[in-house]
Design an enzyme around this catalytic site. Sequence first.
Site, PDB file in Angstrom:
ATOM      1  N   HIS A  73       1.002  -1.188  -0.028  1.00 49.68           N
ATOM      2  CA  HIS A  73      -0.043  -0.111   0.049  1.00 49.68           C
ATOM      3  C   HIS A  73       0.679   1.246  -0.083  1.00 49.68           C
ATOM      4  O   HIS A  73       2.034   1.114   0.411  1.00 49.68           O
ATOM      5  CB  HIS A  73      -1.084  -0.090   1.321  1.00 49.68           C
ATOM      6  CG  HIS A  73      -0.316   0.597   2.554  1.00 49.68           C
ATOM      7  ND1 HIS A  73      -0.245   1.905   2.833  1.00 49.68           N
ATOM      8  CD2 HIS A  73       0.524  -0.358   3.353  1.00 49.68           C
ATOM      9  CE1 HIS A  73       0.470   1.889   3.899  1.00 49.68           C
ATOM     10  NE2 HIS A  73       0.814   0.656   4.407  1.00 49.68           N
ATOM     11  N   CYS A  74       0.366   2.533  -0.519  1.00 48.31           N
ATOM     12  CA  CYS A  74       0.873   3.588  -0.522  1.00 48.31           C
ATOM     13  C   CYS A  74      -0.322   4.569   0.159  1.00 48.31           C
ATOM     14  O   CYS A  74      -1.027   4.011   0.999  1.00 48.31           O
ATOM     15  CB  CYS A  74       1.505   4.296  -1.725  1.00 48.31           C
ATOM     16  SG  CYS A  74       0.295   4.165  -3.096  1.00 48.31           S
ATOM     17  N   PHE A  75      -0.127   5.545  -0.143  1.00 45.97           N
ATOM     18  CA  PHE A  75      -1.341   6.722   0.451  1.00 45.97           C
ATOM     19  C   PHE A  75      -2.693   6.565  -0.249  1.00 45.97           C
ATOM     20  O   PHE A  75      -3.636   6.167   0.564  1.00 45.97           O
ATOM     21  CB  PHE A  75      -0.911   8.165   0.167  1.00 45.97           C
ATOM     22  CG  PHE A  75      -1.767   9.273   1.025  1.00 45.97           C
ATOM     23  CD1 PHE A  75      -1.737   9.136   2.424  1.00 45.97           C
ATOM     24  CD2 PHE A  75      -2.666   9.934   0.259  1.00 45.97           C
ATOM     25  CE1 PHE A  75      -2.618  10.176   2.912  1.00 45.97           C
ATOM     26  CE2 PHE A  75      -3.830  10.728   0.904  1.00 45.97           C
ATOM     27  CZ  PHE A  75      -3.546  10.681   2.204  1.00 45.97           C
TER      28      PHE A  75
END
Length: 394
Positions: free
Chosen positions: A85-87
């Site tokens: 995941h990222c933002f």
Amino acid sequence: MNDVSRIFPGFYIGSLPAVNRNTLDKYQITHVCSVLNEFQPKWTKIYKYLHIDIYDSPSVDIMKYFDKTFQFIEEGRKDGGVLVHCFAGISRSATICIAYIMRKLNISFEDAHGLVSDARPIIYPNESFIKQLKKYELILKKNRENPQIVEKESEEEDDDEDDDDDDYDSDEDDDDDSEDDDFEEEFDNVVKKKNNNNKKVNVKNTTKVFSNISISSEQTTTSTTTVPTPTLNPETKIEETTTTTTATATATLVEEVVESTSPKATLGEHRYSCRKCSKDLFLDFDILDHEQGQGQTSFKWNKRDNTTCNKSVGANGEQIEDQNKVICTSYFISEIEFSLSQTYSGMEGKLFCPSCNEKLGSWSWSGEQCSCGAWIAPSFQIPKTRVDEKKVLK
């Protein structure tokens, strides 16, 4: 908030809100690869984290992390499941997932991008990341065309492992490699067929193929008396070692799980309730610990006249920092049910008591600053004056 997309079994991509206990446990995720800046991992005793601290910027060299993330994802898929995941789950995490698939399946950037896009249509790596992925594709292709160097290195590593472990079974390793070769040949046939139709791989037609993916085409299969234990070294390469002390390792893992799920760890010593209606809201276990900041000196735009307010005089007449005077005036809690239920829209908002609707605090996916100066992201902040602390009755 459940923002998770499955690419194939045991491999998920998502955004920051996906990193919560309910979602991770629902998809049986054991490993979390966090590709974003200024992120503080949570529940590190329960889940294993790999934090890649980078911005979504064209100046970032994300390719240097491809080997490290590949090994981590392989380990995660072996142990249970892995979330990348990222933002927002659009650029950074998508780039890592595409790079993993390119290497794992020996396919092109276009085909790997198609697989991730089918699972999560909103992905959109920035132009620099795309250029790096295409460069990575050429590197992988070159390695496939000149496997002698890679094979030589692998043979040297295998020789070292043979010296350390007499129970190593090379025949089983050959069988494992042959299974991966069969999968790659079958996948190539699917890709060639789909390339004749807009050159796009359809995940629906390859679901059965993905379900047969072996966890790691590079791992060593051992006999029934030994278990492969991957270890991540500082150079981001996993060396396969074997051990016969499985009972000890299993016992240690069980102790950690029991400790993290025991009533004492779950309940804690105190519970916290709404000061107005006494509705129970959260427990000690839900409060996030964070490194204490430098107090008012952390706020650059004001209170400059108080830069020495937290300092005292030492024995030699020198000013020393007195950290005990920096006090956190709020609780920062994890993503529990009552707080997540109020994050249905936007990037930030207010937290209210689910019983009397009294304002309790605030939340923000981008984070908020504690009174001690530390930055917490994402944040669910409740001032201590809004809740009552009570002993847990056991």
